[in-house]
Motif scaffolding. Structure first.
Motif, PDB file in Angstrom:
ATOM      1  N   VAL A  48       0.852  -1.200   0.000  1.00  0.00           N
ATOM      2  CA  VAL A  48       0.000   0.000   0.000  1.00  0.00           C
ATOM      3  C   VAL A  48       0.891   1.255   0.000  1.00  0.00           C
TER       4      VAL A  48
ATOM      5  N   THR B 203      -7.452   1.058   2.102  1.00  0.00           N
ATOM      6  CA  THR B 203      -6.829   0.164   1.116  1.00  0.00           C
ATOM      7  C   THR B 203      -6.221  -1.042   1.815  1.00  0.00           C
ATOM      8  N   GLN B 204      -5.605  -0.770   2.949  1.00  0.00           N
ATOM      9  CA  GLN B 204      -4.995  -1.837   3.744  1.00  0.00           C
ATOM     10  C   GLN B 204      -6.053  -2.828   4.244  1.00  0.00           C
TER      11      GLN B 204
ATOM     12  N   GLU C 270     -15.246   0.357  -6.896  1.00  0.00           N
ATOM     13  CA  GLU C 270     -15.249   1.506  -5.990  1.00  0.00           C
ATOM     14  C   GLU C 270     -16.506   2.332  -6.239  1.00  0.00           C
TER      15      GLU C 270
ATOM     16  N   GLN D 132      -8.265   7.394  -5.015  1.00  0.00           N
ATOM     17  CA  GLN D 132      -8.379   6.050  -4.423  1.00  0.00           C
ATOM     18  C   GLN D 132      -8.356   4.975  -5.522  1.00  0.00           C
TER      19      GLN D 132
ATOM     20  N   LEU E  64      -5.758   1.818  -6.070  1.00  0.00           N
ATOM     21  CA  LEU E  64      -6.232   0.434  -6.231  1.00  0.00           C
ATOM     22  C   LEU E  64      -5.735  -0.174  -7.540  1.00  0.00           C
TER      23      LEU E  64
END
Ligand code: SAH
Length: 214
Positions: free
Chosen positions: A26, A71-72, A84, A92, A96
């Motif tokens: 990430v 994200t993690q 998403e 974001q 991804l």
């Protein structure tokens, strides 16, 4: 890149780590994707600060540490197909795109989708498809998804999104009333149902019905 920008980027990554973003994949993705590309006008100077910033259509680009933590928690793998809901600036989705096979991102504002698409083209992020729709219905044409992330707050996880998760799939989203404290939650679909885990309090713009005006 000037020394000043390089220094601010170093501090940006350091701040992410101190706020709990520890997953090296990430962090690498957040190092590669430059938040400065996703913030315009007078706010561009603050792109490397850990705060949400205004974007077009009265929306916001989320706080970087929250993007990192979401994200993690989503833990996408390189073979995953991700949905998403809430494209916003596209930041974001861009992160991804570095971690998953394919990213579908949807926003109710046409203008945000057009701008994000242009940015994905310019940055060569070819595994993202952005489209305009009310994302609370999900994207039945491409369902089921390995991972779903929602970056606007609903009172409860929308039923269609729960239904479009694969077994073993994960969804990360803020839930709660829009003007009070919301919780970021992680939903895992099991063979028999859904497991819910609370991650932390957050504050997001609301998930609204229908399309936006522009
Ligand atoms: N992920 C974004 C931040 C999103 S802000 C980024 O990285 O910049 C939340 C976004 O959700 C806004 O752009 C808003 O238009 C969008 N949104 C709200 N309700 C929605 C809905 N029902 N369907 C799709 N998008 C929605």
């Amino acid at each position: 890149m000037t020394d000043d920008v390089a220094e601010r980027k170093m501090q940006f990554l350091f701040a992410l780590r101190t706020r709990g973003v520890t997953d090296s994949r990430v962090l690498e993705a957040m190092e590669r994707i430059d938040r400065g590309d996703f913030v315009r006008g007078i706010f561009a100077a603050r792109a490397y600060e850990d705060m949400p910033l205004p974007i077009a259509c009265g929306q916001t680009i989320s706080q970087p540490s929250v993007v990192g933590l979401m994200t993690q928690a989503l833990a996408p793998s390189p073979r995953d197909k991700v949905l998403e809901v809430g494209t916003g600036s596209g930041y974001q989705a861009a992160i991804l795109s570095q971690l998953a096979r394919r990213v579908y991102t949807v926003d109710r504002h046409r203008r945000l989708v057009h701008e994000a698409r242009a940015l994905f083209d310019r940055l060569g992020l070819t595994n993202i498809t952005a489209f305009t729709a009310d994302g609370s219905h999900g994207f039945p044409e491409q369902a089921p998804f390995d991972r779903i992330i929602v970056t606007a707050a609903a009172e409860d996880p929308p039923g269609p999104l729960l239904a479009q998760m694969k077994i073993g799939g994960i969804m990360v989203l803020p839930v709660g009333q829009s003007d009070t404290v919301q919780s970021l939650i992680k939903v895992t679909r099991t063979e028999t149902g859904y497991d819910y885990e609370e991650i932390r309090p957050v504050r997001f713009v609301p998930l609204l019905e229908g399309l936006g005006e522009e």
